[in-house]
Design a protein around this motif. Structure first.
Motif, short mmCIF file in Angstrom:
data_model
loop_
_atom_site.label_atom_id
_atom_site.label_comp_id
_atom_site.label_asym_id
_atom_site.label_seq_id
_atom_site.Cartn_x
_atom_site.Cartn_y
_atom_site.Cartn_z
N SER A 185 4.12 -5.78 0.62
CA SER A 185 3.54 -4.82 1.56
C SER A 185 3.45 -5.42 2.96
N ASP A 186 3.44 -4.53 3.94
CA ASP A 186 3.30 -4.95 5.33
C ASP A 186 2.25 -4.09 6.02
N GLY A 187 2.06 -4.34 7.32
CA GLY A 187 1.05 -3.62 8.07
C GLY A 187 1.34 -2.15 8.27
N PHE A 188 2.55 -1.69 7.92
CA PHE A 188 2.88 -0.27 8.00
C PHE A 188 2.72 0.44 6.65
N SER A 189 2.64 -0.31 5.55
CA SER A 189 2.59 0.31 4.22
C SER A 189 1.46 1.33 4.10
N GLY A 190 0.30 0.98 4.64
CA GLY A 190 -0.87 1.84 4.51
C GLY A 190 -0.89 3.04 5.43
N ILE A 191 0.09 3.12 6.37
CA ILE A 191 0.10 4.27 7.27
C ILE A 191 1.39 5.09 7.18
N SER A 192 2.33 4.67 6.33
CA SER A 192 3.55 5.46 6.13
C SER A 192 3.82 5.67 4.64
N ALA A 193 4.34 4.66 3.96
CA ALA A 193 4.79 4.82 2.58
C ALA A 193 3.65 5.14 1.62
N ASN A 194 2.54 4.41 1.71
CA ASN A 194 1.46 4.62 0.74
C ASN A 194 0.80 5.99 0.87
N PRO A 195 0.44 6.45 2.06
CA PRO A 195 -0.12 7.81 2.14
C PRO A 195 0.91 8.89 1.78
N ALA A 196 2.19 8.62 2.00
CA ALA A 196 3.22 9.58 1.56
C ALA A 196 3.20 9.68 0.03
N LEU A 197 3.04 8.54 -0.64
CA LEU A 197 2.89 8.57 -2.10
C LEU A 197 1.60 9.28 -2.50
N GLY A 198 0.56 9.12 -1.68
CA GLY A 198 -0.68 9.82 -1.95
C GLY A 198 -0.48 11.33 -1.95
N HIS A 199 0.36 11.82 -1.06
CA HIS A 199 0.64 13.26 -1.04
C HIS A 199 1.44 13.65 -2.28
N VAL A 200 2.40 12.82 -2.67
CA VAL A 200 3.14 13.08 -3.91
C VAL A 200 2.18 13.13 -5.10
N SER A 201 1.25 12.18 -5.13
CA SER A 201 0.26 12.12 -6.20
C SER A 201 -0.53 13.41 -6.29
N ASP A 202 -1.02 13.87 -5.14
CA ASP A 202 -1.82 15.11 -5.13
C ASP A 202 -0.98 16.32 -5.55
N LEU A 203 0.28 16.37 -5.10
CA LEU A 203 1.16 17.47 -5.51
C LEU A 203 1.35 17.48 -7.02
N LEU A 204 1.63 16.31 -7.59
CA LEU A 204 1.89 16.25 -9.03
C LEU A 204 0.64 16.58 -9.84
#
Length: 550
Positions: free
Chosen positions: A320-339
């Motif tokens: 992980s890097d300093g961008f993970s929590g503001i791009s990829a991870n919250p995008a997965l959070g949206h996938v999680s909520d959709l599923l």
């Protein structure tokens, strides 16, 4: 439009640099202008207000550390001037009602999967060859050598031609310096050197490991539970198991764990015990014959449409890097909520990387029993780390720190965003099986491979894996989709990255748009479209050994 900085939560007192900022750069956010007092590398944080020793640092709206020394406005946060700190938590719940995202466009979507008798649906169709103890690893290797190439399952690139080229150069009298300067020809791709004999079987997976004996009995029990999770997994058609006979991980223990997960288990399962059979040749010949027969049965399975509610997604991050929590991870959070809104299941693991966000997850738990179990497992895990002279604060790797994640709480606050905002319906201890639709928390290490191994053992039939630095990890039986947090990584390592969410950092799309793009790709991968980790033959498998070795 790409901005210079980002403020993640209104309560934060730091900004994230979205690109390298030289000293003296004025940056403005919400009408407030701050001038950097030193170079701020991209992904790192600068102080939005003056901080004195002991002052709290907030990101994502939670405490992620405290200042060790004075940090001026516009100054860089580092491991030298900041230390890990988190808020305490309690199991008193304050759960608010959850509003699911709209899912009308997804409700009629399906994926093509392998339907199993227990009602679950696989995204792949594999045969397993498993040792119950490390003593059988050599026999597993012998079986792999005998089966993989001739059945058309060779996956890795061959670098042998490059070795032959180097031998030729040496024989031609080339010097060490000339050989070092030689640009070797590209490696040949060894995939499918022969056509697959069983077209409906995605492959044979050989789960070598270092467990089964020598440790405490609980380790043997956990290993058998994990292996049972793989044998009963919807992505698996059947298995061949090799046992020595005298090890802690007994066949009866494995069978009990299989029955726990699948009381009406009906897949072909061949178990061979070397100390009963006798010679290696007799063991291997029997295993070959039975495995071949099993593959013939497995090949009778075909993909058929299944609703998205049959997906169980494992959420993972590594490198992980300093961008993970503001791009990829919250995008997965949206996938999680959709599923979750579609009736599917999601697994959020890596308990050391939930440090500091415990209260949020407790407040999202569906009942007090679920909240209490999460609290108990977190405290027990933290205490066990302290007991051996470590702690969650030692979780960030050198790569994490170099790229902006300088405390475990900072890393955790970003990692937890993979879980979206839906209620926590269950908390599982390793290696328990997911049985409820919704967001499940699974106690695993933060180690990428141990955690991915565990998520699949608990039922994930596909894994979404975010990375900011580049991690080639895969899994033997479940597609692992690699999602880059930044565009530079996606361009530098395109052979291991499936999707790029650096577009969020670049201002080209929103979190929600990135999430929908990921879900669309998930449907294709679940239907058999090959992901990079599968293409490269990346089949990492590491069981979690939780006890001491005896």
């Amino acid at each position: 439009m790409k901005h210079l900085v980002a403020k993640i939560h209104p309560a934060d007192n730091v900004l994230v640099a979205l690109q390298d900022l030289p000293a003296g750069t004025p940056v403005t956010h919400d009408g407030v202008t701050v001038t950097t007092t030193e170079k701020i590398p991209a992904k790192h944080k600068l102080a939005l207000q003056a901080l004195q020793p002991g002052d709290q640092v907030h990101m994502y709206g939670v405490l992620v550390g405290k200042a060790k020394s004075a940090i001026g406005v516009g100054g860089l946060l580092t491991t030298a001037n900041m230390q890990h700190a988190t808020d305490s938590y309690e199991t008193t719940q304050h759960r608010a009602a959850w509003t699911p995202p709209p899912v009308e466009k997804w409700q009629e979507r399906t994926f093509l999967g392998f339907h199993r008798a227990d009602g679950r649906v696989g995204t792949a169709n594999y045969w397993l060859v498993i040792p119950l103890v490390f003593c059988e690893n050599r026999n597993i290797q012998v079986l792999e050598e005998a089966l993989v190439n001739d059945l058309g399952y060779a996956r890795r690139k061959s670098y042998q031609p490059q070795t032959q080229e180097l031998i030729s150069l040496m024989q031609a009298g080339k010097s060490v310096e000339e050989i070092l300067a030689t640009d070797l020809h590209s490696a040949e791709n060894g995939q499918h050197s022969k056509p697959k004999l069983f077209p409906n079987v995605d492959g044979i997976r050989f789960l070598s490991h270092e467990g089964g004996c020598g440790g405490i009995r609980q380790d043997a029990q956990s290993l058998c539970g994990l292996l049972a999770g793989y044998i009963t997994h919807p992505n698996v058609a059947g298995a061949t198991v090799l046992s020595l006979g005298c090890q802690n991980a007994q066949v009866s223990m494995l069978q009990d764990e299989i029955n726990k997960r699948s009381p009406h288990f009906d897949k072909p399962l061949y178990i061979l015990e070397q100390q009963k059979i006798g010679t290696e040749e007799a063991l291997v010949s029997t295993a070959l014959r039975q495995t071949f027969a099993g593959l013939m049965l497995a090949n009778q399975n075909v993909r058929r449409p299944a609703p998205l509610s049959k997906l169980t997604i494992g959420l993972e991050c590594g490198g992980s890097d300093g961008f993970s929590g503001i791009s990829a991870n919250p995008a997965l959070g949206h996938v999680s909520d959709l599923l979750v809104a579609l009736g599917g299941s999601v697994i959020l693991a890596e308990f050391p990387e939930l440090c500091g966000v415990e209260q949020e997850l407790i407040d999202r738990s569906v009942d007090s029993e679920t909240a209490q179990r999460f609290s108990s497992l977190m405290k027990a895990y933290g205490d066990s780390a302290i007991a051996v002279g470590s702690g969650f604060d030692m979780n960030p790797s050198p790569g994490n720190i170099r790229d902006g994640l300088i405390t475990d709480a900072m890393k955790s606050a970003g990692a937890a965003r993979k879980g979206g905002s839906s209620p926590v319906v269950a908390v599982l201890d390793y290696p328990e099986l997911v049985t409820k639709p919704g967001l499940n928390l699974l106690c695993t290490p933060g180690n990428d491979v141990e955690s991915t191994t565990a998520e699949v053992g608990s039922g994930a039939n596909i894994v979404l894996f975010t990375t900011g630095l580049g991690t080639p990890t895969g899994n033997p039986i479940a597609p692992v989709v690699k999602i880059s947090s930044n565009t530079a990584l996606a361009q530098r390592m395109p052979d291991i990255i499936d999707l790029n969410t650096g577009s969020v950092i670049d201002g080209e799309e929103t979190i929600e748009q990135a999430g929908e793009r990921i879900l669309d790709y998930v449907i294709r991968a679940a239907s058999g479209e090959e992901v990079a980790a599968v293409r490269h033959g990346q089949t990492d498998f590491i069981p979690w050994k939780r006890g001491v070795s005896l």
